[in-house]
Design a protein around this motif. Structure first.
Motif, PDB file in Angstrom:
ATOM      1  N   GLN A  44      46.038  24.189  31.959  1.00 11.85           N
ATOM      2  CA  GLN A  44      45.662  25.422  31.288  1.00 11.85           C
ATOM      3  C   GLN A  44      46.367  26.621  31.935  1.00 11.85           C
ATOM      4  N   THR A  45      46.690  27.568  31.094  1.00 15.44           N
ATOM      5  CA  THR A  45      47.370  28.772  31.564  1.00 15.44           C
ATOM      6  C   THR A  45      46.333  29.754  32.075  1.00 15.44           C
ATOM      7  N   SER A  46      46.567  30.275  33.262  1.00 10.81           N
ATOM      8  CA  SER A  46      45.620  31.233  33.831  1.00 10.81           C
ATOM      9  C   SER A  46      45.892  32.627  33.278  1.00 10.81           C
ATOM     10  N   GLN A  47      44.915  33.508  33.488  1.00 10.28           N
ATOM     11  CA  GLN A  47      45.082  34.888  33.019  1.00 10.28           C
ATOM     12  C   GLN A  47      46.180  35.604  33.796  1.00 10.28           C
ATOM     13  N   LYS A  48      46.364  35.211  35.029  1.00 10.68           N
ATOM     14  CA  LYS A  48      47.424  35.815  35.834  1.00 10.68           C
ATOM     15  C   LYS A  48      48.804  35.466  35.247  1.00 10.68           C
ATOM     16  N   GLU A  49      48.991  34.196  34.855  1.00 13.27           N
ATOM     17  CA  GLU A  49      50.256  33.785  34.253  1.00 13.27           C
ATOM     18  C   GLU A  49      50.503  34.486  32.919  1.00 13.27           C
ATOM     19  N   LEU A  50      49.428  34.632  32.121  1.00  8.31           N
ATOM     20  CA  LEU A  50      49.562  35.352  30.859  1.00  8.31           C
ATOM     21  C   LEU A  50      49.937  36.812  31.093  1.00  8.31           C
ATOM     22  N   ALA A  51      49.304  37.420  32.084  1.00 10.73           N
ATOM     23  CA  ALA A  51      49.594  38.822  32.390  1.00 10.73           C
ATOM     24  C   ALA A  51      51.040  38.996  32.838  1.00 10.73           C
ATOM     25  N   GLU A  52      51.540  38.059  33.639  1.00 11.10           N
ATOM     26  CA  GLU A  52      52.931  38.150  34.084  1.00 11.10           C
ATOM     27  C   GLU A  52      53.894  37.937  32.914  1.00 11.10           C
ATOM     28  N   TYR A  53      53.570  37.018  32.030  1.00 13.47           N
ATOM     29  CA  TYR A  53      54.468  36.708  30.924  1.00 13.47           C
ATOM     30  C   TYR A  53      54.564  37.868  29.933  1.00 13.47           C
ATOM     31  N   PHE A  54      53.408  38.442  29.571  1.00 14.31           N
ATOM     32  CA  PHE A  54      53.399  39.525  28.590  1.00 14.31           C
ATOM     33  C   PHE A  54      53.518  40.904  29.230  1.00 14.31           C
ATOM     34  N   GLU A  55      53.642  40.934  30.558  1.00 16.58           N
ATOM     35  CA  GLU A  55      53.785  42.187  31.314  1.00 16.58           C
ATOM     36  C   GLU A  55      52.625  43.133  31.041  1.00 16.58           C
ATOM     37  N   LEU A  56      51.416  42.575  31.160  1.00 13.82           N
ATOM     38  CA  LEU A  56      50.182  43.335  31.026  1.00 13.82           C
ATOM     39  C   LEU A  56      49.347  43.120  32.274  1.00 13.82           C
ATOM     40  N   THR A  57      48.275  43.871  32.380  1.00 12.29           N
ATOM     41  CA  THR A  57      47.363  43.650  33.511  1.00 12.29           C
ATOM     42  C   THR A  57      46.373  42.558  33.120  1.00 12.29           C
ATOM     43  N   GLU A  58      45.717  42.005  34.132  1.00 11.73           N
ATOM     44  CA  GLU A  58      44.738  40.949  33.852  1.00 11.73           C
ATOM     45  C   GLU A  58      43.548  41.512  33.081  1.00 11.73           C
ATOM     46  N   GLU A  59      43.204  42.775  33.330  1.00 12.03           N
ATOM     47  CA  GLU A  59      42.114  43.405  32.596  1.00 12.03           C
ATOM     48  C   GLU A  59      42.451  43.530  31.108  1.00 12.03           C
ATOM     49  N   GLU A  60      43.687  43.860  30.794  1.00 10.88           N
ATOM     50  CA  GLU A  60      44.113  43.948  29.388  1.00 10.88           C
ATOM     51  C   GLU A  60      44.080  42.570  28.721  1.00 10.88           C
ATOM     52  N   ILE A  61      44.460  41.549  29.450  1.00 13.78           N
ATOM     53  CA  ILE A  61      44.404  40.185  28.918  1.00 13.78           C
ATOM     54  C   ILE A  61      42.966  39.793  28.614  1.00 13.78           C
ATOM     55  N   ARG A  62      42.041  40.086  29.543  1.00 18.54           N
ATOM     56  CA  ARG A  62      40.625  39.780  29.328  1.00 18.54           C
ATOM     57  C   ARG A  62      40.092  40.531  28.110  1.00 18.54           C
ATOM     58  N   GLN A  63      40.502  41.778  27.981  1.00 28.29           N
ATOM     59  CA  GLN A  63      40.046  42.593  26.856  1.00 28.29           C
ATOM     60  C   GLN A  63      40.593  42.038  25.536  1.00 28.29           C
ATOM     61  N   ILE A  64      41.856  41.640  25.506  1.00 30.45           N
ATOM     62  CA  ILE A  64      42.447  41.079  24.291  1.00 30.45           C
ATOM     63  C   ILE A  64      41.754  39.776  23.913  1.00 30.45           C
ATOM     64  N   GLN A  65      41.433  38.951  24.909  1.00 30.94           N
ATOM     65  CA  GLN A  65      40.795  37.663  24.621  1.00 30.94           C
ATOM     66  C   GLN A  65      39.351  37.828  24.162  1.00 30.94           C
ATOM     67  N   SER A  66      38.671  38.852  24.599  1.00 36.69           N
ATOM     68  CA  SER A  66      37.259  39.022  24.237  1.00 36.69           C
ATOM     69  C   SER A  66      37.068  39.799  22.936  1.00 36.69           C
ATOM     70  N   ASN A  67      38.017  40.651  22.559  1.00 38.84           N
ATOM     71  CA  ASN A  67      37.889  41.441  21.348  1.00 38.84           C
ATOM     72  C   ASN A  67      38.154  40.583  20.114  1.00 38.84           C
ATOM     73  N   GLN A  68      37.398  40.861  19.059  1.00 34.53           N
ATOM     74  CA  GLN A  68      37.630  40.168  17.800  1.00 34.53           C
ATOM     75  C   GLN A  68      38.688  40.869  16.977  1.00 34.53           C
ATOM     76  N   TYR A  69      38.872  42.149  17.205  1.00 36.98           N
ATOM     77  CA  TYR A  69      39.840  42.939  16.456  1.00 36.98           C
ATOM     78  C   TYR A  69      40.700  43.695  17.449  1.00 36.98           C
ATOM     79  N   ILE A  70      41.988  43.568  17.302  1.00 37.18           N
ATOM     80  CA  ILE A  70      42.923  44.233  18.228  1.00 37.18           C
ATOM     81  C   ILE A  70      43.768  45.195  17.411  1.00 37.18           C
ATOM     82  N   GLU A  71      43.772  46.432  17.847  1.00 37.68           N
ATOM     83  CA  GLU A  71      44.570  47.451  17.165  1.00 37.68           C
ATOM     84  C   GLU A  71      45.870  47.629  17.911  1.00 37.68           C
ATOM     85  N   ARG A  72      46.940  47.569  17.165  1.00 39.63           N
ATOM     86  CA  ARG A  72      48.259  47.677  17.768  1.00 39.63           C
ATOM     87  C   ARG A  72      48.768  49.105  17.662  1.00 39.63           C
ATOM     88  N   ASN A  73      49.274  49.650  18.769  1.00 43.60           N
ATOM     89  CA  ASN A  73      49.754  51.036  18.761  1.00 43.60           C
ATOM     90  C   ASN A  73      51.199  51.099  18.372  1.00 43.60           C
TER      91      ASN A  73
END
Length: 122
Positions: A93-122
């Motif tokens: 399984q891919t960890s949140q740290k690996e996802l954050a490094e791959y997408f160049e985001l913070t781990e908090e942003e990854i957690r927020q994206i995974q928990s939200n049902q609706y994601i608004e793109r800027n």
């Protein structure tokens, strides 16, 4: 590409004979088709009446039974031959740290994206 595998002599001879007779049958069939083909085609065999409807139904049922028997045999053969093999391995399984490094985001942003049902793109 020709695939060569180790075969016993009798099996190789049977393989060559079956191939030869298969090509011979195909050649004879095509020869007969070409030599006996006449220009006027007779489509009376398409007309259905009660006499040949029964034979068509019988042949259809026979073909279905033979096909079902063959598929059943093939299924049990595959299950016996390949069933006990365990060839599938799943990636770790891919960890949140690996996802954050791959997408160049913070781990908090990854957690927020995974928990939200609706994601608004800027």
């Amino acid at each position: 590409m020709i695939i060569n595998s180790k075969q016993s002599k009798p099996r190789k001879i049977i393989d060559i004979l079956l191939t030869f007779f298969g090509w011979l049958f195909l050649a004879l069939f095509l020869y007969n088709l070409i030599t006996y083909f006449e220009g006027d085609l007779d489509f009376t065999f398409i007309e259905l009446n009660l006499a040949n409807a029964n034979s068509i139904l019988l042949i259809t049922v026979l073909v279905v039974i033979v096909s079902a028997a063959f598929l059943s045999w093939w299924s049990s053969y595959n299950k016996r031959k390949y069933g006990p093999l365990k060839r599938r391995t799943f990636p770790p399984q891919t960890s949140q740290k690996e996802l954050a490094e791959y997408f160049e985001l913070t781990e908090e942003e990854i957690r927020q994206i995974q928990s939200n049902q609706y994601i608004e793109r800027n």
